[in-house]
Design an enzyme around this catalytic site. Structure first.
Site, PDB file in Angstrom:
ATOM      1  N   SER A 120     -95.082 -16.850   7.518  1.00 46.69           N
ATOM      2  CA  SER A 120     -94.291 -17.552   6.501  1.00 46.69           C
ATOM      3  C   SER A 120     -95.150 -17.988   5.334  1.00 46.69           C
ATOM      4  CB  SER A 120     -93.626 -18.794   7.102  1.00 46.69           C
ATOM      5  OG  SER A 120     -92.698 -18.420   8.077  1.00 46.69           O
ATOM      6  N   HIS A 141     -93.050  -9.907   5.308  1.00 46.09           N
ATOM      7  CA  HIS A 141     -92.295 -11.137   5.553  1.00 46.09           C
ATOM      8  C   HIS A 141     -90.821 -10.781   5.727  1.00 46.09           C
ATOM      9  CE1 HIS A 141     -90.796 -15.265   4.078  1.00 46.09           C
ATOM     10  NE2 HIS A 141     -90.918 -15.244   5.385  1.00 46.09           N
ATOM     11  N   GLU A 153     -89.988  -9.017   2.033  1.00 45.58           N
ATOM     12  CA  GLU A 153     -91.017  -9.399   1.053  1.00 45.58           C
ATOM     13  C   GLU A 153     -92.357  -8.884   1.594  1.00 45.58           C
ATOM     14  OE1 GLU A 153     -91.750 -13.651   0.813  1.00 45.58           O
ATOM     15  OE2 GLU A 153     -92.255 -13.506  -1.307  1.00 45.58           O
ATOM     16  N   ASN A 191     -91.415 -18.472   0.272  1.00 47.03           N
ATOM     17  CA  ASN A 191     -91.623 -19.758   0.957  1.00 47.03           C
ATOM     18  C   ASN A 191     -92.358 -20.798   0.129  1.00 47.03           C
ATOM     19  OD1 ASN A 191     -90.107 -19.280   3.162  1.00 47.03           O
ATOM     20  ND2 ASN A 191     -91.759 -18.404   4.372  1.00 47.03           N
TER      21      ASN A 191
HETATM   22  P1  NAD Z   1     -91.374 -18.608  17.474  1.00 52.52           P
HETATM   23  O1  NAD Z   1     -91.993 -19.918  17.726  1.00 52.52           O
HETATM   24  O2  NAD Z   1     -89.914 -18.425  17.754  1.00 52.52           O
HETATM   25  O3  NAD Z   1     -92.151 -17.453  18.278  1.00 52.52           O
HETATM   26  C1  NAD Z   1     -93.537 -17.329  18.280  1.00 52.52           C
HETATM   27  C2  NAD Z   1     -93.932 -16.558  19.526  1.00 52.52           C
HETATM   28  O4  NAD Z   1     -95.344 -16.280  19.480  1.00 52.52           O
HETATM   29  C3  NAD Z   1     -93.684 -17.340  20.833  1.00 52.52           C
HETATM   30  O5  NAD Z   1     -92.841 -16.594  21.680  1.00 52.52           O
HETATM   31  C4  NAD Z   1     -95.075 -17.501  21.429  1.00 52.52           C
HETATM   32  O6  NAD Z   1     -95.086 -17.464  22.848  1.00 52.52           O
HETATM   33  C5  NAD Z   1     -95.793 -16.287  20.819  1.00 52.52           C
HETATM   34  N1  NAD Z   1     -97.238 -16.382  20.870  1.00 52.52           N
HETATM   35  C6  NAD Z   1     -98.039 -17.466  20.674  1.00 52.52           C
HETATM   36  N2  NAD Z   1     -99.333 -17.129  20.832  1.00 52.52           N
HETATM   37  C7  NAD Z   1     -99.356 -15.797  21.131  1.00 52.52           C
HETATM   38  C8  NAD Z   1    -100.385 -14.870  21.419  1.00 52.52           C
HETATM   39  N3  NAD Z   1    -101.664 -15.253  21.439  1.00 52.52           N
HETATM   40  N4  NAD Z   1    -100.052 -13.588  21.684  1.00 52.52           N
HETATM   41  C9  NAD Z   1     -98.746 -13.198  21.671  1.00 52.52           C
HETATM   42  N5  NAD Z   1     -97.731 -14.023  21.417  1.00 52.52           N
HETATM   43  C10 NAD Z   1     -98.026 -15.319  21.147  1.00 52.52           C
HETATM   44  O7  NAD Z   1     -91.695 -18.286  15.945  1.00 52.52           O
HETATM   45  P2  NAD Z   1     -90.927 -17.268  14.964  1.00 52.52           P
HETATM   46  O8  NAD Z   1     -89.879 -18.001  14.242  1.00 52.52           O
HETATM   47  O9  NAD Z   1     -90.595 -16.012  15.708  1.00 52.52           O
HETATM   48  O10 NAD Z   1     -92.085 -16.976  13.908  1.00 52.52           O
HETATM   49  C11 NAD Z   1     -93.088 -16.002  14.160  1.00 52.52           C
HETATM   50  C12 NAD Z   1     -93.817 -15.721  12.857  1.00 52.52           C
HETATM   51  O11 NAD Z   1     -92.887 -15.221  11.889  1.00 52.52           O
HETATM   52  C13 NAD Z   1     -94.440 -16.980  12.258  1.00 52.52           C
HETATM   53  O12 NAD Z   1     -95.644 -16.650  11.636  1.00 52.52           O
HETATM   54  C14 NAD Z   1     -93.397 -17.420  11.249  1.00 52.52           C
HETATM   55  O13 NAD Z   1     -93.945 -18.191  10.214  1.00 52.52           O
HETATM   56  C15 NAD Z   1     -92.898 -16.068  10.742  1.00 52.52           C
HETATM   57  N6  NAD Z   1     -91.547 -16.057  10.186  1.00 52.52           N
HETATM   58  C16 NAD Z   1     -90.542 -16.807  10.725  1.00 52.52           C
HETATM   59  C17 NAD Z   1     -89.251 -16.747  10.188  1.00 52.52           C
HETATM   60  C18 NAD Z   1     -88.114 -17.515  10.781  1.00 52.52           C
HETATM   61  O14 NAD Z   1     -87.036 -17.564  10.163  1.00 52.52           O
HETATM   62  N7  NAD Z   1     -88.231 -18.095  11.959  1.00 52.52           N
HETATM   63  C19 NAD Z   1     -88.998 -15.904   9.093  1.00 52.52           C
HETATM   64  C20 NAD Z   1     -90.055 -15.121   8.583  1.00 52.52           C
HETATM   65  C21 NAD Z   1     -91.320 -15.198   9.143  1.00 52.52           C
END
Ligand code: NAD
Length: 285
Positions: A120, A141, A153, A191
């Site tokens: 993000s 993204h 993005e 963001n």
């Molecule tokens: P989330 O918290 O739902 O999921 C993150 C996952 O990463 C968890 O299942 C966790 O167990 C896993 N994880 C942690 N450490 C790990 C490791 N060492 N190896 C493998 N897996 C591991 O978060 P999310 O919302 O899915 O976000 C994930 C990424 O995408 C983040 O960087 C976030 O900023 C980005 N993002 C999120 C959104 C959104 O709307 N939620 C949108 C765009 C980008």
């Protein structure tokens, strides 16, 4: 040449959407997380999402969820990623977690594998510094929910090569998505604006200027937004919002990005939004 096998790291909100989108477009997927419980939840969510989509598109060719799911290998074993031609990383929005992942996959994956960071706010140039292949690191993204969002993005880090950009564009095209290519900066375009807006909306709630419903309704009815900022925060995940705004604060050293105390309190209390049923609103999980 088409990319056939994609490694997806992190099986949370975004890893689920990215894996589903890839598998629905005939890719083989290796979906990796540190927790078997998270992987089992991901399998169930993807199955439910596909059935839900079929229901609404009145797909008469029957339930395809098993066929699509069979293209995804759910695993906690990082070494399986050696077979992937492209990696999309979607782990928790914490620099130290991502750094450790990139250092690890850099030693496991073949030298020509491209790594795309679905972050993000963390700068792509910083992520690239954790690897020995900075030219092959790019930001992708994705927007949430991934299967329904046609544009990604895409971020060019300082060292990202033109060849890497072309490979990333090709994979996105195979997924039926377009990209908007931007230069690297914390939070990129989306963001840097959205996180500030959400954080300020939480300040308004904290200051009791309006209720959550009223804040969201103003954006929906006055500006024609599909969702208000607090509904959007619940969809993204309040933990991800807090981690992202903290990265912006630390990156720019600018007080305009200081996180709202109410946002911090809600995350401390385990109110993450839709993903665990309670945020600014309550959801059935
Ligand atoms: P989330 O918290 O739902 O999921 C993150 C996952 O990463 C968890 O299942 C966790 O167990 C896993 N994880 C942690 N450490 C790990 C490791 N060492 N190896 C493998 N897996 C591991 O978060 P999310 O919302 O899915 O976000 C994930 C990424 O995408 C983040 O960087 C976030 O900023 C980005 N993002 C999120 C959104 C959104 O709307 N939620 C949108 C765009 C980008």
């Amino acid at each position: 040449m088409d990319i056939k096998t994609v490694g997806v790291v992190g099986a949370g909100v975004m890893g689920i959407g990215v894996s589903q989108s890839l598998a629905q477009n005939s890719h083989q997927v290796i979906l990796l997380d540190i927790s078997e419980k998270v992987l089992e939840h991901a399998r169930q969510e993807i199955k439910n999402n596909i059935r839900f989509q079929n229901f609404f598109t009145k797909n008469e060719k029957g339930d395809k969820s098993e066929k699509i799911i069979s293209r995804i290998t759910f695993s906690t074993n990082y070494h399986l990623l050696a077979d992937a031609e492209f990696i999309i990383e979607n782990a928790t929005e914490k620099w130290l977690i991502k750094k450790e992942i990139y250092e690890k996959i850099d030693t496991i994956c073949p030298k020509d594998t491209v790594f795309a960071a679905n972050t993000s706010a963390i700068p792509i140039t910083r992520i690239a510094s954790a690897t020995q292949r900075p030219a092959q690191i790019i930001g992708m993204h994705f927007m949430n929910p991934v299967p329904l969002k046609p544009v990604v993005e895409t971020i060019r880090g300082y060292h990202t090569s033109e060849a890497t950009i072309q490979i990333a564009k090709k994979l996105l095209a195979q997924m039926g998505k377009e990209c908007i290519l931007v230069n690297d900066s914390p939070g990129f375009v989306s963001n840097r604006v959205l996180m500030l807006t959400i954080n300020e909306a939480v300040f308004l709630l904290q200051d009791q200027v309006a209720t959550a419903e009223e804040i969201d309704r103003i954006f929906k009815t006055c500006f024609g937004h599909k969702m208000g900022p607090l509904e959007t925060a619940d969809l993204i995940g309040l933990d991800t919002i807090l981690f992202s705004i903290e990265i912006l604060y630390e990156s720019f050293n600018d007080s305009k990005y200081r996180p709202s105390p109410l946002l911090k309190k809600m995350v401390d209390a385990g109110l993450y939004g839709r993903k665990n049923g309670q945020g600014f609103y309550t959801y059935n999980t």
